[in-house]
Design an enzyme around this catalytic site. Structure first.
Site, PDB file in Angstrom:
ATOM      1  N   ASP A 138     -17.069   6.897  -1.760  1.00 40.49           N
ATOM      2  CA  ASP A 138     -15.779   6.722  -1.077  1.00 40.49           C
ATOM      3  C   ASP A 138     -15.489   8.015  -0.309  1.00 40.49           C
ATOM      4  OD1 ASP A 138     -13.191   5.960  -0.322  1.00 40.49           O
ATOM      5  OD2 ASP A 138     -12.332   6.223  -2.321  1.00 40.49           O
ATOM      6  N   ARG A 142       0.878  -1.179   0.000  1.00 44.11           N
ATOM      7  CA  ARG A 142       0.000   0.000   0.000  1.00 44.11           C
ATOM      8  C   ARG A 142       0.908   1.219   0.000  1.00 44.11           C
ATOM      9  NH1 ARG A 142      -5.363   1.171   3.417  1.00 44.11           N
ATOM     10  NH2 ARG A 142      -6.060  -0.098   1.654  1.00 44.11           N
ATOM     11  N   CYS A 168     -16.330   1.534   0.297  1.00 42.64           N
ATOM     12  CA  CYS A 168     -15.175   0.687   0.599  1.00 42.64           C
ATOM     13  C   CYS A 168     -14.739   0.811   2.054  1.00 42.64           C
ATOM     14  CB  CYS A 168     -14.028   1.033  -0.343  1.00 42.64           C
ATOM     15  SG  CYS A 168     -13.519   2.755  -0.247  1.00 42.64           S
ATOM     16  N   GLN A 171      -9.853  -3.976  -3.861  1.00 36.77           N
ATOM     17  CA  GLN A 171     -11.119  -3.462  -3.334  1.00 36.77           C
ATOM     18  C   GLN A 171     -12.263  -3.715  -4.319  1.00 36.77           C
ATOM     19  OE1 GLN A 171     -11.854  -1.643  -0.325  1.00 36.77           O
ATOM     20  NE2 GLN A 171     -13.877  -2.172  -1.069  1.00 36.77           N
ATOM     21  N   HIS A 211      -6.963   0.939  -6.709  1.00 35.88           N
ATOM     22  CA  HIS A 211      -7.213   0.047  -5.558  1.00 35.88           C
ATOM     23  C   HIS A 211      -7.907  -1.210  -6.081  1.00 35.88           C
ATOM     24  CE1 HIS A 211      -7.611  -1.215  -1.528  1.00 35.88           C
ATOM     25  NE2 HIS A 211      -8.542  -0.389  -1.076  1.00 35.88           N
ATOM     26  N   ARG A 256     -13.421  -8.606   1.273  1.00 41.43           N
ATOM     27  CA  ARG A 256     -12.001  -8.306   1.053  1.00 41.43           C
ATOM     28  C   ARG A 256     -11.157  -9.525   1.423  1.00 41.43           C
ATOM     29  NH1 ARG A 256     -10.221  -3.208   1.511  1.00 41.43           N
ATOM     30  NH2 ARG A 256      -8.390  -4.016   0.435  1.00 41.43           N
TER      31      ARG A 256
HETATM   32  N1   CP Z   1     -11.170  -0.237   2.125  1.00 44.61           N
HETATM   33  C1   CP Z   1      -9.897  -0.282   2.593  1.00 44.61           C
HETATM   34  O1   CP Z   1      -8.930  -0.503   1.838  1.00 44.61           O
HETATM   35  O2   CP Z   1      -9.806  -0.107   3.939  1.00 44.61           O
HETATM   36  P1   CP Z   1      -8.486   0.072   4.803  1.00 44.61           P
HETATM   37  O3   CP Z   1      -7.896   1.408   4.431  1.00 44.61           O
HETATM   38  O4   CP Z   1      -8.927  -0.008   6.214  1.00 44.61           O
HETATM   39  O5   CP Z   1      -7.519  -1.037   4.455  1.00 44.61           O
HETATM   40  N1  NVA Z   2      -9.854   6.548  -1.610  1.00 45.17           N
HETATM   41  C1  NVA Z   2      -9.556   6.048  -0.292  1.00 45.17           C
HETATM   42  C2  NVA Z   2      -9.771   4.584  -0.190  1.00 45.17           C
HETATM   43  C3  NVA Z   2      -9.583   4.036   1.194  1.00 45.17           C
HETATM   44  C4  NVA Z   2      -9.706   2.563   1.261  1.00 45.17           C
HETATM   45  C5  NVA Z   2      -8.133   6.406   0.079  1.00 45.17           C
HETATM   46  O1  NVA Z   2      -7.241   6.377  -0.770  1.00 45.17           O
HETATM   47  O2  NVA Z   2      -7.897   6.722   1.240  1.00 45.17           O
END
Ligand code: CP
Ligand code: NVA
Length: 312
Positions: free
Chosen positions: A226, A101, A267, A131, A128, A295
Site C-alpha cells: 500500500d 470516508r 489497493c 477494500q 478499510h 471494489r
Molecule cells: N483503494 C481505494 O480506496 O482507492 P481510492 O482512494 O481511489 O478510493
Molecule cells: N492507506 C491508504 C489507502 C488508500 C486507498 C490511505 O489511507 O490513503
C-alpha cells in the site's frame, strides 16, 4: 449485519458470504438491475478518492438506485457548524444507506450510533474493510480458496489496509505475514496484532510480524503493498518515510521468493518506484486492476446485503 464498520466485527462466515455475494453479482449483474430501485446512497467524503467514489456510485446506478456525493468541505459538518450525530440523524431521514470516508475512526462509530440506516466504512485512518473484501475476492478468483493461502504485506503497517487484512485473513484460516520497519509509527496497532494472533490460533491460520521482507515473501501466494504516503500523512514526512520504507519495496527479486504462481496486489493509488517497482505492478503477476474492478462488485453486494435485498 447492520453496518460494515470494521472486519473485526464480522465473523468468518459473514466475510465469506459477502465475498460470495460479490462473486454472484459479478457473474450475473442482470439479476440485480432493479434490486435497489428508488433507493438512495449518500457518500460522505472527507478525503480524496477515485475507486471508492466511482465504484459505489456506478454500483448504485447498476442496481437501479441513486447515489449522492457529499463532500464535507462544502458541508455544515466540515465547516464545524454541525455535529456528526446531527448530520447522520438528518441524513438517515432522507437516504436508505450511508457510506463514509473519514479521518477519525471514532467518527464512523458515532455515525453508526446515530444513523437509523446502514453505514459502511469506506476508509478511516484505522481501517478499510471494503477494500479487503475486494482483495480477498481477487485472491479467491485466482486460487479457488482462501484457507491456507499465504498473503504477505510489505511497507507501512500502521495503516488502515494492514489492520483490515489482519482482522480478516487469520480468521479465514489464511497465513498472513506483515513485514515493516521497527517502530510504533510503522508497525500495526498492538491491539490489532494481539487480535490477529488470537484469531490465527482459533481458526488454524498463521500470523507473522517481521522486519525481514524476505521472510514474509518466502512461499507467499500474494504479495501486497500500500502507499507509503496515505491520504492523512503530511507531505513533509515524505523524505523520511521513503528512506525508512525503501527496504520493503516490492521488487522482482522479492517476487522471486514467493510461490511460482504468486500474484501482486496494491489497493491503489500506487507510485511506481516507491512501494513497488514498475516491473512488478506492470508485470504478468500483477492483478491490481482486477482488484480495483472487484471494489465495485463488493460494494454492490454490500448494499444489497445490508438492505436485505441480496438473493443468490
Ligand atoms: N483503494 C481505494 O480506496 O482507492 P481510492 O482512494 O481511489 O478510493
Ligand atoms: N492507506 C491508504 C489507502 C488508500 C486507498 C490511505 O489511507 O490513503
Amino acid at each position: 449485519m447492520k453496518h460494515l464498520l470494521s472486519l473485526a466485527d464480522w465473523s468468518a462466515e459473514e466475510i465469506r458470504s459477502a465475498i460470495s455475494a460479490a462473486r454472484a453479482v459479478k457473474a450475473h449483474p442482470e439479476r440485480y438491475r432493479s434490486a435497489l430501485a428508488g433507493r438512495t446512497l449518500c457518500m460522505i467524503f472527507e478525503k480524496p478518492s477515485l475507486r471508492t467514489r466511482l465504484s459505489f456510485e456506478t454500483g448504485m446506478t447498476q442496481l437501479g438506485g441513486h447515489a449522492i456525493y457529499y463532500d464535507t468541505s462544502r458541508s455544515p459538518l466540515g465547516a464545524g457548524k454541525e455535529s456528526v450525530a446531527d448530520t447522520v440523524r438528518v441524513m438517515s431521514r432522507y437516504v436508505d444507506i450511508i457510506m463514509a470516508r473519514l479521518f477519525k475512526h471514532e467518527d464512523i462509530l458515532e455515525m453508526a450510533r446515530y444513523s437509523s440506516v446502514p453505514v459502511i466504512n469506506a476508509l478511516t485512518n484505522f481501517s478499510h474493510p471494503g477494500q479487503i473484501l475486494a482483495d480477498l475476492q481477487t485472491v479467491e478468483e485466482n486460487f479457488g480458496t482462501l484457507r491456507g493461502r499465504k498473503l504477505a504485506y510489505f511497507g507501512d503497517a500502521f495503516n488502515n489496509v494492514t489492520h483490515s487484512l489482519m482482522f480478516a485473513c487469520p480468521k479465514l484460516g489464511m497465513r498472513l505475514a506483515v513485514a515493516c520497519p521497527a517502530g510504533a509509527e510503522y508497525e500495526p496497532d498492538p491491539a490489532v496484532t494481539e487480535r490477529a494472533r488470537a484469531d490465527a490460533e482459533a481458526a488454524g491460520g498463521e500470523f507473522l510480524l517481521t522486519h525481514d521482507p524476505r521472510e514474509a515473501a518466502a512461499g507467499a501466494d500474494v504479495l501486497y503493498t500500500d502507499s507509503w504516503m496515505s491520504y492523512h500523512i503530511p507531505p513533509s514526512e515524505k523524505e523520511a518515510r521513503v528512506k525508512v520504507f525503501s527496504p520493503y519495496q516490492v521488487t522482482q527479486e522479492l517476487l522471486a521468493l514467493a510461490a511460482r504462481d504468486a500474484i501482486f496486489l496494491n489497493c491503489l493509488p500506487a507510485v511506481r518506484g516507491m512501494e513497488q517497482t514498475a516491473e512488478v505492478i506492470d508485470g504478468p503477476q500483477s492483478r491490481v486492476f482486477d482488484e480495483a474492478e472487484n471494489r465495485m462488485h463488493v460494494h454492490k453486494a454490500l448494499m444489497l446485503l445490508l438492505l436485505g435485498k441480496f438473493t443468490a
